[in-house]
Write a protein that holds these residues in place. Structure first.
Motif, PDB file in Angstrom:
ATOM      1  N   LEU A 220       0.792  -1.230   0.000  1.00 12.34           N
ATOM      2  CA  LEU A 220       0.000   0.000   0.000  1.00 12.34           C
ATOM      3  C   LEU A 220       0.824   1.279   0.000  1.00 12.34           C
ATOM      4  O   LEU A 220       0.248   2.375  -0.108  1.00 12.34           O
ATOM      5  N   THR A 221       2.134   1.172   0.130  1.00 10.44           N
ATOM      6  CA  THR A 221       2.946   2.400   0.217  1.00 10.44           C
ATOM      7  C   THR A 221       4.145   2.438  -0.715  1.00 10.44           C
ATOM      8  O   THR A 221       4.879   3.431  -0.722  1.00 10.44           O
ATOM      9  N   SER A 222       4.377   1.399  -1.502  1.00 11.28           N
ATOM     10  CA  SER A 222       5.535   1.409  -2.402  1.00 11.28           C
ATOM     11  C   SER A 222       5.456   2.558  -3.395  1.00 11.28           C
ATOM     12  O   SER A 222       6.448   3.199  -3.724  1.00 11.28           O
ATOM     13  N   ASN A 223       4.252   2.804  -3.881  1.00 10.39           N
ATOM     14  CA  ASN A 223       3.993   3.943  -4.762  1.00 10.39           C
ATOM     15  C   ASN A 223       2.970   4.821  -4.066  1.00 10.39           C
ATOM     16  O   ASN A 223       2.010   4.301  -3.488  1.00 10.39           O
ATOM     17  N   PRO A 224       3.137   6.143  -4.072  1.00 11.62           N
ATOM     18  CA  PRO A 224       2.201   7.008  -3.340  1.00 11.62           C
ATOM     19  C   PRO A 224       0.733   6.731  -3.631  1.00 11.62           C
ATOM     20  O   PRO A 224      -0.101   6.728  -2.727  1.00 11.62           O
TER      21      PRO A 224
END
Length: 307
Positions: A220-224
């Motif tokens: 859920l946070t690797s890409n904004p």
């Protein structure tokens, strides 16, 4: 934005210093020399603005104090002014009228708004704001986006600093739009995540998942923009997923679910119970829980298995 009051801002001129990479806010300029160059010698005179065939009645003050594009047109710095009909006092702008109306609302009352239900229109409004140099609007959009991505309730500092962080991280506004960071991340992300497993659907809190699971944190946070996803499809066993999600939110519910599952099997088949427990433990390892939390989960599972 959730805080309506934060949307109503005093109109200011915003300048970007290329060398320092900083934004600065100033009071709207009251320049008598510039004022004198405007049609009829007053900035308050009404102007008919034709945007893509739709006509707007706007004062020159509203346009020039908020847009570097219009300020340049009426300052006399542009030699070619075919877009201005001197005789009829009409200015033609070959742009989308719906997108312009969003920006005109900002220029009139300082309301920063983008339609969440129409992301395509929001994109056009952002690109038009960039084209027209409506920097105050863009500054707020960038600052809010950085705050949302960081999942903070408040700004770390001021809007200008937050906007500078946006530029440093994503580069130009156009790049952020092309990467689909904007306009999506301007809107607050919903906390709920729908998890589909075969023919069953579960719901979980993104905040809980990212806090307690290394696997879901990366997901859920690797890409904004990943945090804005509303659905996750899993190939895991549905019964296992149910218990694991309950472990993350309410261990007592997981204990009840496992007990009911054990008793639903005729004769409380020991092999089934062993397979079921092992599958849960394997998935707990997969989603990478903190050591202490995982140990507590294992204790709960072991207690249930031996009950």
């Amino acid at each position: 934005m959730s805080d309506y009051n934060s949307l109503k801002r005093r109109r200011t001129c915003v300048a970007y210093n290329v060398e320092s990479g900083d934004y600065t806010k100033t009071r709207p300029r009251q320049n008598p020399t510039t004022d004198a160059r405007l049609h009829h010698g007053t900035t308050c005179a009404a102007l008919e603005l034709n945007v893509g065939g739709t006509k707007f009645q706007v004062s020159r003050t509203t346009l020039t104090e908020n847009s570097s594009y219009f300020e340049a047109i009426f300052s006399g710095r542009w030699k070619e002014r075919e877009c201005v009909d001197e005789a009829d006092n009409v200015l033609f702008l070959d742009q989308d009228p719906a997108a312009f109306e969003i920006l005109l609302t900002y220029m009139r009352c300082g309301l920063v708004y983008l339609p969440r239900e129409d992301l395509y229109l929001s994109k056009k409004a952002l690109m038009l704001a960039d084209y027209l140099g409506i920097n105050g609007f863009l500054l707020t959009v960038k600052a809010v986006t950085v705050k949302n991505i960081s999942r903070r309730g408040d700004y770390l500092s001021d809007e200008a600093s937050e906007a500078a962080q946006f530029d440093s991280r994503f580069g130009s506004l156009r790049l952020a739009v092309e990467k689909e960071i904007l306009p999506l991340c301007f809107f607050p992300a919903e906390d709920g995540l729908r998890i589909r497993v075969v023919d069953r659907t579960f719901y979980a809190s993104k905040a809980v998942l990212t806090e307690k699971s290394g696997y879901f944190s990366r997901l859920l946070t690797s890409n904004p923009k990943d945090y804005w996803r509303d659905e996750y499809i899993s190939g895991e066993n549905a019964d296992v997923m149910e218990v694991v999600l309950q472990m993350l939110t309410c261990p007592n519910s997981a204990f009840t679910t496992m007990t009911e599952k054990f008793h639903s099997v005729s004769g409380q088949n020991v092999k089934f119970r062993h397979f079921y427990v092992q599958a849960i433990l394997t998935y707990l390892d997969k989603i990478q829980l903190p050591v202490d939390f995982r140990d507590n989960c294992v204790q709960t599972i072991t207690h249930t298995f031996n009950a």
